[in-house]
Scaffold this motif. Structure first.
Motif, PDB file in Angstrom:
ATOM      1  N   ALA A   1       3.518 -38.683  34.627  1.00 15.00           N
ATOM      2  CA  ALA A   1       2.783 -37.755  34.439  1.00 15.00           C
ATOM      3  C   ALA A   1       2.234 -38.095  32.256  1.00 15.00           C
ATOM      4  O   ALA A   1       1.103 -37.614  32.211  1.00 15.00           O
ATOM      5  N   SER A   2       3.287 -38.345  31.623  1.00 19.34           N
ATOM      6  CA  SER A   2       2.708 -39.353  30.078  1.00 19.34           C
ATOM      7  C   SER A   2       1.905 -40.192  30.915  1.00 19.34           C
ATOM      8  O   SER A   2       0.427 -40.230  29.850  1.00 19.34           O
ATOM      9  N   PHE A   3       1.601 -41.086  31.629  1.00 22.44           N
ATOM     10  CA  PHE A   3       0.604 -41.991  32.249  1.00 22.44           C
ATOM     11  C   PHE A   3      -0.588 -41.083  32.498  1.00 22.44           C
ATOM     12  O   PHE A   3      -1.872 -41.640  32.169  1.00 22.44           O
TER      13      PHE A   3
ATOM     14  N   TYR B   1       8.852 -43.050  19.956  1.00 22.15           N
ATOM     15  CA  TYR B   1       9.543 -43.254  21.765  1.00 22.15           C
ATOM     16  C   TYR B   1      10.019 -44.602  21.524  1.00 22.15           C
ATOM     17  O   TYR B   1      10.618 -44.625  22.140  1.00 22.15           O
ATOM     18  N   THR B   2       8.703 -45.514  21.885  1.00 26.92           N
ATOM     19  CA  THR B   2       9.167 -47.241  22.368  1.00 26.92           C
ATOM     20  C   THR B   2      10.244 -47.639  21.413  1.00 26.92           C
ATOM     21  O   THR B   2      10.814 -48.588  22.288  1.00 26.92           O
TER      22      THR B   2
ATOM     23  N   ILE C   1       6.299 -46.551  29.176  1.00 27.57           N
ATOM     24  CA  ILE C   1       5.254 -45.201  29.336  1.00 27.57           C
ATOM     25  C   ILE C   1       5.097 -45.229  27.666  1.00 27.57           C
ATOM     26  O   ILE C   1       3.892 -45.562  27.495  1.00 27.57           O
ATOM     27  N   ASN C   2       5.890 -45.310  27.403  1.00 24.43           N
ATOM     28  CA  ASN C   2       4.945 -45.617  25.321  1.00 24.43           C
ATOM     29  C   ASN C   2       4.295 -46.554  25.354  1.00 24.43           C
ATOM     30  O   ASN C   2       4.072 -47.040  23.957  1.00 24.43           O
ATOM     31  N   GLY C   3       5.283 -47.938  26.102  1.00 21.90           N
ATOM     32  CA  GLY C   3       4.765 -49.224  25.037  1.00 21.90           C
ATOM     33  C   GLY C   3       3.110 -49.291  26.013  1.00 21.90           C
ATOM     34  O   GLY C   3       2.553 -49.614  25.219  1.00 21.90           O
ATOM     35  N   LEU C   4       3.003 -48.628  27.361  1.00 24.47           N
ATOM     36  CA  LEU C   4       1.977 -48.576  27.988  1.00 24.47           C
ATOM     37  C   LEU C   4       0.947 -47.020  26.643  1.00 24.47           C
ATOM     38  O   LEU C   4      -0.821 -47.907  26.731  1.00 24.47           O
ATOM     39  N   GLY C   5       1.434 -46.776  26.172  1.00 22.95           N
ATOM     40  CA  GLY C   5       0.679 -45.338  25.768  1.00 22.95           C
ATOM     41  C   GLY C   5       0.137 -45.673  24.231  1.00 22.95           C
ATOM     42  O   GLY C   5      -0.686 -45.969  23.815  1.00 22.95           O
TER      43      GLY C   5
ATOM     44  N   ALA D   1       4.122 -33.313  31.741  1.00 25.17           N
ATOM     45  CA  ALA D   1       4.766 -34.576  30.353  1.00 25.17           C
ATOM     46  C   ALA D   1       5.715 -33.619  29.950  1.00 25.17           C
ATOM     47  O   ALA D   1       6.586 -33.839  29.763  1.00 25.17           O
ATOM     48  N   SER D   2       5.604 -32.988  28.838  1.00 27.06           N
ATOM     49  CA  SER D   2       5.813 -32.241  28.278  1.00 27.06           C
ATOM     50  C   SER D   2       7.446 -31.438  28.728  1.00 27.06           C
ATOM     51  O   SER D   2       8.697 -31.479  28.510  1.00 27.06           O
ATOM     52  N   GLY D   3       6.820 -31.123  29.592  1.00 27.17           N
ATOM     53  CA  GLY D   3       7.664 -29.786  30.669  1.00 27.17           C
ATOM     54  C   GLY D   3       9.225 -30.985  31.601  1.00 27.17           C
ATOM     55  O   GLY D   3      10.196 -30.531  31.455  1.00 27.17           O
ATOM     56  N   LEU D   4       8.489 -32.106  31.709  1.00 33.52           N
ATOM     57  CA  LEU D   4       9.161 -32.721  32.398  1.00 33.52           C
ATOM     58  C   LEU D   4      10.679 -33.607  31.281  1.00 33.52           C
ATOM     59  O   LEU D   4      11.350 -33.972  31.740  1.00 33.52           O
TER      60      LEU D   4
END
Length: 291
Positions: free
Chosen positions: A43-45, A82-83, A102-106, A203-206
């Motif tokens: 979801a974050s992606f 968060y990374t 995911i945060n690294g990709l973000g 994303a926030s829910g998960l």
């Protein structure tokens, strides 16, 4: 006495099964948390990748139009914190590994969006976006250095990095409030894409569920804010998605058009009078010749 001995033997017999049950329950929570983390990653992606269509439009039109750089700079700061939070420097071993990926990709995606924005923005917007991005990166670097060299246990490091990351995360989820205000004012969702609102909510829910399963308040808290804000964006989108705003012409333009029309009529009347006078003069001159 025989009863007590029998109870003791039963307890000794059942102890391995009770222990196995506890182990399985703990493992189930770990497995469930990992599964929720993977869904949160997906979801974050989609959330971080949602602006790709927006920046494809920016590149095509070579203009940032009414889009704001603020959500992308705040999202970059959130991903940085968060990374760092998920790395073994702060967390215990690899307990928060899904957050790193995911945060690294973000970080890569958000930084790319900011570069594109700066490239096509007006000179004033270039300066604002550049200064804000630089300031946030310096701020993150200071917190990372303090957490590494000032504190020497995971608990304190998590409290520092997670506390600042919590503020950054709340700011990231709250940054669309500016766009939501514009949606309410213009009654148009042109600058609030549906995909961004949907994936923000998911994303926030998960991640809220991920934090609850791990009993990690620093992950749960910001998403308690993000989930309702994402839901509010979806409500606004459903309300205004079919509205079309038509900007009226400025009053000056209407006045100019009327003035031009009036002037053209006057010119037409003058030309008609001139033509009539010319015909009369021609008739008089012809009558004199005949006489």
């Amino acid at each position: 006495m025989y009863i007590l001995q029998a109870q003791t033997h039963i307890l000794l017999f059942l102890t391995p099964f009770i222990t196995l049950k506890k182990i399985l329950q703990e493992n189930m929570i770990v497995i469930l948390r990992m599964a929720v983390g993977l869904m949160g990653n997906a979801a974050s992606f989609l959330l971080y990748a949602a602006p790709i269509s927006t920046f494809a439009r920016v590149i095509r039109k070579k203009s940032t139009e009414e889009f704001s750089y603020v959500p992308y700079t705040i999202a970059l700061l959130n991903c940085l914190f968060y990374t760092w939070y998920g790395l073994p420097v702060v967390s215990y071993k690899w307990e928060n590994f899904p957050m790193i990926t995911i945060n690294g990709l973000g970080i890569f995606l958000e930084f790319s969006f900011i570069v594109i924005f700066i490239w096509f923005a007006s000179p004033k917007q270039k300066w604002k976006a550049g200064i804000m991005t630089t300031a946030l990166i310096i701020f993150f670097s200071i917190i990372a250095l303090i957490s590494t060299y000032k504190f020497h246990d995971h608990k304190t490091r998590k409290q520092l990095v997670g506390g600042v990351g919590l503020i950054a995360s709340v700011a990231m989820y709250a940054s669309p409030l500016v766009v939501m205000k514009k949606v309410i004012q213009t009654k148009s969702v042109e600058f609030m894409p549906f995909s961004l609102s949907l994936f923000s909510f998911l994303a926030s829910g998960l991640w809220m569920a991920y934090g609850l399963l791990g009993r990690d308040l620093l992950i749960t808290a910001p998403n308690l804010v993000g989930a309702p804000l994402g839901a509010l964006q979806l409500v606004l989108y459903c309300k205004y998605r079919n509205r079309i705003t038509v900007e009226p012409k400025p009053a000056q333009e209407w006045d100019v058009e009327k003035a031009d029309l009036k002037t053209s009529k006057q010119h037409l009347q003058i030309s008609e009078v001139v033509a009539t006078d010319k015909n009369i003069n021609e008739k008089k001159s012809s009558q004199k010749i005949n006489s």
